[in-house]
Every structure is written in C-alpha cells, then in structure tokens.
Design a protein around this motif. Structure first.
Motif, PDB file in Angstrom:
ATOM      1  N   PHE A   1       0.971  -1.426  -0.213  1.00  0.00           N
ATOM      2  CA  PHE A   1       0.085  -0.343   0.263  1.00  0.00           C
ATOM      3  C   PHE A   1       0.765   0.841  -0.031  1.00  0.00           C
ATOM      4  O   PHE A   1       0.509   2.623  -0.825  1.00  0.00           O
ATOM      5  CB  PHE A   1      -0.686   0.002   1.360  1.00  0.00           C
ATOM      6  CG  PHE A   1      -2.314   0.888   1.385  1.00  0.00           C
ATOM      7  CD1 PHE A   1      -3.128   0.893   0.343  1.00  0.00           C
ATOM      8  CD2 PHE A   1      -1.180   2.192   2.363  1.00  0.00           C
ATOM      9  CE1 PHE A   1      -3.814   2.089   1.064  1.00  0.00           C
ATOM     10  CE2 PHE A   1      -2.526   3.411   2.036  1.00  0.00           C
ATOM     11  CZ  PHE A   1      -3.199   3.178   1.403  1.00  0.00           C
ATOM     12  N   GLU A   2       1.818   1.125   0.577  1.00  0.00           N
ATOM     13  CA  GLU A   2       2.951   2.825   0.922  1.00  0.00           C
ATOM     14  C   GLU A   2       3.528   3.101   0.046  1.00  0.00           C
ATOM     15  O   GLU A   2       3.327   3.995  -0.806  1.00  0.00           O
ATOM     16  CB  GLU A   2       3.930   3.147   2.548  1.00  0.00           C
ATOM     17  CG  GLU A   2       2.524   2.422   3.502  1.00  0.00           C
ATOM     18  CD  GLU A   2       1.490   4.419   3.384  1.00  0.00           C
ATOM     19  OE1 GLU A   2       2.623   5.379   2.709  1.00  0.00           O
ATOM     20  OE2 GLU A   2       0.539   4.104   4.187  1.00  0.00           O
ATOM     21  N   GLN A   3       4.601   1.520  -1.043  1.00  0.00           N
ATOM     22  CA  GLN A   3       5.032   1.418  -2.140  1.00  0.00           C
ATOM     23  C   GLN A   3       3.778   2.171  -3.238  1.00  0.00           C
ATOM     24  O   GLN A   3       4.487   3.200  -3.740  1.00  0.00           O
ATOM     25  CB  GLN A   3       5.462   0.216  -2.461  1.00  0.00           C
ATOM     26  CG  GLN A   3       6.691   0.300  -1.708  1.00  0.00           C
ATOM     27  CD  GLN A   3       6.999  -1.626  -2.035  1.00  0.00           C
ATOM     28  OE1 GLN A   3       6.239  -2.688  -2.564  1.00  0.00           O
ATOM     29  NE2 GLN A   3       8.709  -2.492  -1.822  1.00  0.00           N
ATOM     30  N   ARG A   4       2.906   1.877  -3.655  1.00  0.00           N
ATOM     31  CA  ARG A   4       1.803   2.175  -4.545  1.00  0.00           C
ATOM     32  C   ARG A   4       1.391   4.231  -3.846  1.00  0.00           C
ATOM     33  O   ARG A   4       1.163   4.062  -5.289  1.00  0.00           O
ATOM     34  CB  ARG A   4       0.905   1.925  -4.699  1.00  0.00           C
ATOM     35  CG  ARG A   4       1.338   0.197  -5.199  1.00  0.00           C
ATOM     36  CD  ARG A   4      -0.380  -0.484  -4.857  1.00  0.00           C
ATOM     37  NE  ARG A   4      -0.536  -1.050  -3.883  1.00  0.00           N
ATOM     38  CZ  ARG A   4      -1.461  -2.085  -3.546  1.00  0.00           C
ATOM     39  NH1 ARG A   4      -2.709  -1.341  -4.398  1.00  0.00           N
ATOM     40  NH2 ARG A   4      -2.119  -1.866  -2.148  1.00  0.00           N
ATOM     41  N   LEU A   5       1.875   4.552  -2.761  1.00  0.00           N
ATOM     42  CA  LEU A   5       1.374   5.744  -2.571  1.00  0.00           C
ATOM     43  C   LEU A   5       2.790   6.735  -2.597  1.00  0.00           C
ATOM     44  O   LEU A   5       2.594   7.692  -2.244  1.00  0.00           O
ATOM     45  CB  LEU A   5       0.842   5.826  -1.400  1.00  0.00           C
ATOM     46  CG  LEU A   5      -1.039   5.360  -2.061  1.00  0.00           C
ATOM     47  CD1 LEU A   5      -1.627   5.172   0.336  1.00  0.00           C
ATOM     48  CD2 LEU A   5      -1.296   6.397  -1.972  1.00  0.00           C
ATOM     49  N   ASN A   6       3.854   6.189  -3.195  1.00  0.00           N
ATOM     50  CA  ASN A   6       5.096   6.610  -3.226  1.00  0.00           C
ATOM     51  C   ASN A   6       4.872   6.874  -4.694  1.00  0.00           C
ATOM     52  O   ASN A   6       5.325   6.540  -4.906  1.00  0.00           O
ATOM     53  CB  ASN A   6       5.847   6.184  -2.880  1.00  0.00           C
ATOM     54  CG  ASN A   6       7.763   6.361  -2.776  1.00  0.00           C
ATOM     55  OD1 ASN A   6       7.767   7.165  -3.980  1.00  0.00           O
ATOM     56  ND2 ASN A   6       8.203   6.571  -2.087  1.00  0.00           N
ATOM     57  N   PRO A   7       5.254   8.298  -5.353  1.00  0.00           N
ATOM     58  CA  PRO A   7       5.410   8.235  -6.517  1.00  0.00           C
ATOM     59  C   PRO A   7       6.109   8.483  -7.215  1.00  0.00           C
ATOM     60  O   PRO A   7       6.435   7.920  -8.255  1.00  0.00           O
ATOM     61  CB  PRO A   7       5.568  10.027  -6.522  1.00  0.00           C
ATOM     62  CG  PRO A   7       3.919  10.476  -5.275  1.00  0.00           C
ATOM     63  CD  PRO A   7       4.907   9.654  -4.023  1.00  0.00           C
ATOM     64  N   ALA A   8       7.550   8.422  -6.651  1.00  0.00           N
ATOM     65  CA  ALA A   8       8.886   7.750  -6.882  1.00  0.00           C
ATOM     66  C   ALA A   8       8.413   6.011  -7.614  1.00  0.00           C
ATOM     67  O   ALA A   8       8.621   5.834  -9.120  1.00  0.00           O
ATOM     68  CB  ALA A   8       9.769   8.404  -6.469  1.00  0.00           C
ATOM     69  N   TRP A   9       8.091   5.632  -6.384  1.00  0.00           N
ATOM     70  CA  TRP A   9       8.039   4.055  -6.709  1.00  0.00           C
ATOM     71  C   TRP A   9       7.347   3.456  -7.362  1.00  0.00           C
ATOM     72  O   TRP A   9       7.378   3.256  -8.100  1.00  0.00           O
ATOM     73  CB  TRP A   9       7.708   3.380  -5.215  1.00  0.00           C
ATOM     74  CG  TRP A   9       8.218   2.142  -5.414  1.00  0.00           C
ATOM     75  CD1 TRP A   9       8.870   1.462  -4.497  1.00  0.00           C
ATOM     76  CD2 TRP A   9       6.920   0.894  -5.661  1.00  0.00           C
ATOM     77  NE1 TRP A   9       8.387  -0.022  -4.699  1.00  0.00           N
ATOM     78  CE2 TRP A   9       7.000  -0.210  -5.686  1.00  0.00           C
ATOM     79  CE3 TRP A   9       5.629   1.432  -6.136  1.00  0.00           C
ATOM     80  CZ2 TRP A   9       7.293  -0.916  -5.638  1.00  0.00           C
ATOM     81  CZ3 TRP A   9       5.076  -0.159  -6.473  1.00  0.00           C
ATOM     82  CH2 TRP A   9       5.464  -1.019  -6.131  1.00  0.00           C
ATOM     83  N   SER A  10       5.798   4.226  -7.227  1.00  0.00           N
ATOM     84  CA  SER A  10       4.942   4.061  -8.497  1.00  0.00           C
ATOM     85  C   SER A  10       5.283   4.331  -9.403  1.00  0.00           C
ATOM     86  O   SER A  10       4.283   3.383 -10.664  1.00  0.00           O
ATOM     87  CB  SER A  10       3.788   4.276  -7.941  1.00  0.00           C
ATOM     88  OG  SER A  10       3.599   5.704  -7.957  1.00  0.00           O
ATOM     89  N   THR A  11       5.641   5.063  -9.780  1.00  0.00           N
ATOM     90  CA  THR A  11       6.606   5.902 -11.501  1.00  0.00           C
ATOM     91  C   THR A  11       7.193   4.432 -12.050  1.00  0.00           C
ATOM     92  O   THR A  11       7.562   4.113 -13.008  1.00  0.00           O
ATOM     93  CB  THR A  11       6.889   6.895 -11.757  1.00  0.00           C
ATOM     94  OG1 THR A  11       5.771   8.141 -11.233  1.00  0.00           O
ATOM     95  CG2 THR A  11       7.413   7.475 -12.721  1.00  0.00           C
ATOM     96  N   ASN A  12       8.353   4.926 -11.670  1.00  0.00           N
ATOM     97  CA  ASN A  12       9.888   3.331 -12.041  1.00  0.00           C
ATOM     98  C   ASN A  12       8.762   2.286 -11.665  1.00  0.00           C
ATOM     99  O   ASN A  12       8.757   1.028 -12.601  1.00  0.00           O
ATOM    100  CB  ASN A  12      10.188   3.136 -10.505  1.00  0.00           C
ATOM    101  CG  ASN A  12      10.958   4.585 -10.667  1.00  0.00           C
ATOM    102  OD1 ASN A  12      12.330   4.418 -11.501  1.00  0.00           O
ATOM    103  ND2 ASN A  12      11.247   5.339  -9.549  1.00  0.00           N
ATOM    104  N   ALA A  13       7.411   1.816 -10.646  1.00  0.00           N
ATOM    105  CA  ALA A  13       7.209   0.340 -11.153  1.00  0.00           C
ATOM    106  C   ALA A  13       5.867  -0.212 -12.574  1.00  0.00           C
ATOM    107  O   ALA A  13       6.165  -0.764 -13.161  1.00  0.00           O
ATOM    108  CB  ALA A  13       6.016  -0.185  -9.807  1.00  0.00           C
TER     109      ALA A  13
END
Length: 389
Positions: free
Chosen positions: A126-138
């Motif tokens: 949940f927190e990863q997907r709400l991290n803009p940098a992490w979700s963009t890289n995913a």
C-alpha cells in the motif's frame, strides 16, 4: 482515524474577513482519506497551473491545480532520474491523468487500486504504491519489460499506456497525451525569478490578551501605523510560519491549548476566526513554528518541559492529528529555523543551557537525541534563531 474537534476561542470577528484556506483534520472512519502529498508545491505552481488551464483540453481542462502539478513533477522527476527521455514522462503522465487525474489517492475506490497509477495490490505494498517515485518506477519497469530495446519510443502513446495498465477502457489514454506533453513542457519552463521578500508582519499579544497585527513594507519604508485587533482572549504565546504567500499564526490559549489563524497576503484577507490545531494538546508553555515548502512544523513545550511535534501539509489541507513526544526534560524556551529541508530546533534547558535537535524532512528522520550547542550557554532565559544564505 479519529475526528479532532476544533474549539474556537472567544473572539470578535474582523469585519470583512474571508474564510481561511481549509485545513482538514482526520475524518471519521467512514470518510474518504485525503490525497497523499506528491512533494513540495513550488511558489510558482499556482501561476503555472493557471496558465495550463488556458490550454488543456482533456480530463484536466480548467482543472489543473498546484497539487496536481506537483504530482506531474514527481512523475517527471522519477522518469528523468533513471535517464529516460521526455517521451517516457509523457507516457507516464498520460496514464496518471486517466487513472487518477494526477491525484495520489489512497482510497480503494476501484477494487484494491490506489495511487497516481491506480495500481492494484499485485504491484506492491500500500505504501509503495502511494510513493510517487516508487509507483512511477514500477510503471516504467513494466513498460520497458513489455517494450524491450526502447521499442516503446516508436509506439503510439495510448497503446503503450494500455499495454502496461491493461484497462477495460483502452481508448481513454491517447486523447490525454497532448495535455501530458503540455504539462511536461510547463514543468520544464524555468519559473520567473522570485520577488525578494520586503513585507514584514508583526503580531503581539496585547494587554487585553488578544492578538494585534501591524505590517511594514521595507521596499517603501512604510508601516501601516496601526495595530489591528485580531481577536483571541487570554493568549500567552505566539509564533508564525509562511507557506507560499500565506502566513499561519499559532497561539497558546489560557490552558495551553494550541490555536491557529491565517492571513493570505495575496488577497489581503485574514481568516475569520481561531481554530484549534488537531490533537487535543493541553498544557503547552512555549511554541515555535517553521515551514519547509508547503509543510508547517509546529513544536510546543509541555507542562513537564518535554517537546512535542505535529505537522501540517497545507498542499493537501491535512494535519497529522497527533503530537509526537520528542523528548527533553525541564525545557523552558524554544525556537526553530530551517536550512534547505532540515528543521533545527533549539531549546533552553532548566539551567539555561542551549540544546539542539534536527528533523530532516527530505528523509522524514529526526536526530536521535538532544545535543548541547558548543560554547556554553548557561543562564539563558530566551532564545531565537534565523538563517541567511
């Protein structure tokens, strides 16, 4: 999350004052969670968003905001940080326009999807997907996996978006690509040089226990020459911080509860009343505020001389709603200042010694403990701090 009631001080409402920029305390369990921050909202973002609203034609027509612009910037920054060209950023921004209208939404409104790209549980925590940098890289990881050897660069933008997202509505992406390019172009345009600050706003607690304000313009050398009553009763301490062109004043009431009032110096209007800062703190004896970007950090000393902290994000209108115990014993005076994204707290101890503690708001970490400022400061009774370039 707990709903924090706001208690109003007994005040005389200033004639003609407008409502304050809204700060929303944590809502009841059934209420929607507020959007997560995408990072600092720049001082020029309001102007940039207004200019984009003149040219955007898709879902964000007349709907671009400084917050949404900050989310687009976070996507662009994450894309460029891995060395990908602008076209990759346009693809990612196009996708986020369709999926979330560039809002970092934590609410599971469509199955278990959250965030800028409305990624499901299978993508990450949940927190990863709400991290803009992490979700963009995913998102970008999946894009380059599906289109090896940079083949994504020659495919239609909407086709690439759909390949990554696997949406039930594949035709929705391509119409937003032109707006994504316009947004990226606007982000790449250097903002105008900021106007040097020249106005100073002074607040005092008068003999009546209420707050009074006067202003000076150091560019013209003129003071207003009057002290305007801003309400409040039995106030006993004041501090202030600025985000954008809005000054946020914080005051301690007679029982050590913490209240706030805003002045918007773009419109020239003060908020109409005092509102209690969420968290139900009582017994505060000293207070200090500082700002990093659109966030305000508020520190108070409790009845036992221990420091407590709470934060507000004025970009999203959300307080943390809790006062974190930051340690210390017998502290009796407090001040703060900021260098870059680090807040430095200084406090006077029971013997007049001077101590310091830092909070790095780029990493979200506080220093482990209080350190005495070198040089010896025994006997101190008051303290203030400031910074210069």
């Amino acid at each position: 999350m707990k709903n924090h009631a706001r208690r109003l001080l007994s005040i005389a409402v200033m004639t003609g004052a407008l409502a304050a920029p809204m700060l929303v305390a944590a809502g009841p369990a059934h209420a929607l969670l507020p959007n997560r921050s995408c990072g600092t909202i720049a001082g020029s973002d309001s102007t940039t968003a207004a200019n984009l609203n003149k040219v955007l034609t898709g879902k964000l027509r007349n709907a671009m905001t400084p917050y949404r612009l900050s989310c687009a910037r976070a996507i662009a920054d994450a894309t460029h940080a891995r060395g990908l060209p602008d076209r990759a950023a346009v693809i990612a921004i196009t996708t986020a326009i369709v999926e979330s209208v560039l809002e970092n939404n934590p609410n599971r409104l469509d199955l278990d999807s959250v965030g800028l790209f409305q990624q499901r549980d299978s993508w990450g925590t949940f927190e990863q997907r709400l991290n803009p940098a992490w979700s963009t890289n995913a998102f970008l990881n999946e894009m380059v996996h599906l289109y090896p050897n940079n083949s994504w660069q020659s495919r239609e933008i909407g086709v690439v978006c759909q390949a990554v997202q696997r949406s039930a509505y594949p035709s929705r992406y391509q119409p937003e690509a032109a707006d994504a390019q316009r947004i990226l172009n606007a982000l790449a345009t250097p903002p105008p040089a900021p106007t040097p600050a020249s106005r100073v706003h002074v607040e005092i607690v008068g003999a009546d226990g209420g707050m009074h304000n006067t202003d000076a313009d150091y560019a013209t050398g003129q003071w207003t020459g009057t002290w305007t009553a801003m309400g409040g009763s039995a106030l006993k301490a004041l501090t202030s911080a600025v985000t954008g062109n809005t000054m946020h004043v914080f005051a301690l009431g007679s029982t050590g509860r913490v209240y706030t009032k805003d002045a918007n110096y773009t419109t020239g209007q003060w908020s109409s009343g005092w509102q209690e800062v969420p968290g139900d703190f009582e017994g505060a004896t000293a207070i200090s505020a500082s700002a990093t970007g659109n966030q305000v950090h508020l520190e108070v000393l409790g009845a036992g001389g221990t420091m407590h902290n709470t934060d507000a994000d004025y970009g999203t209108g959300q307080w943390t709603g809790v006062w974190a115990d930051m340690g210390g014993t017998g502290l009796k005076a407090l001040t703060t200042t900021v260098t870059d994204k680090t807040m430095h707290v200084y406090a006077v101890g029971s013997g007049g010694e001077v101590f310091t503690k830092d909070a790095n708001y780029a990493t979200g970490q506080w220093s482990a403990g209080w350190q005495e400022v070198p040089g010896g400061g025994a006997g101190a009774t008051a303290i203030t701090a400031s910074t210069t370039k």
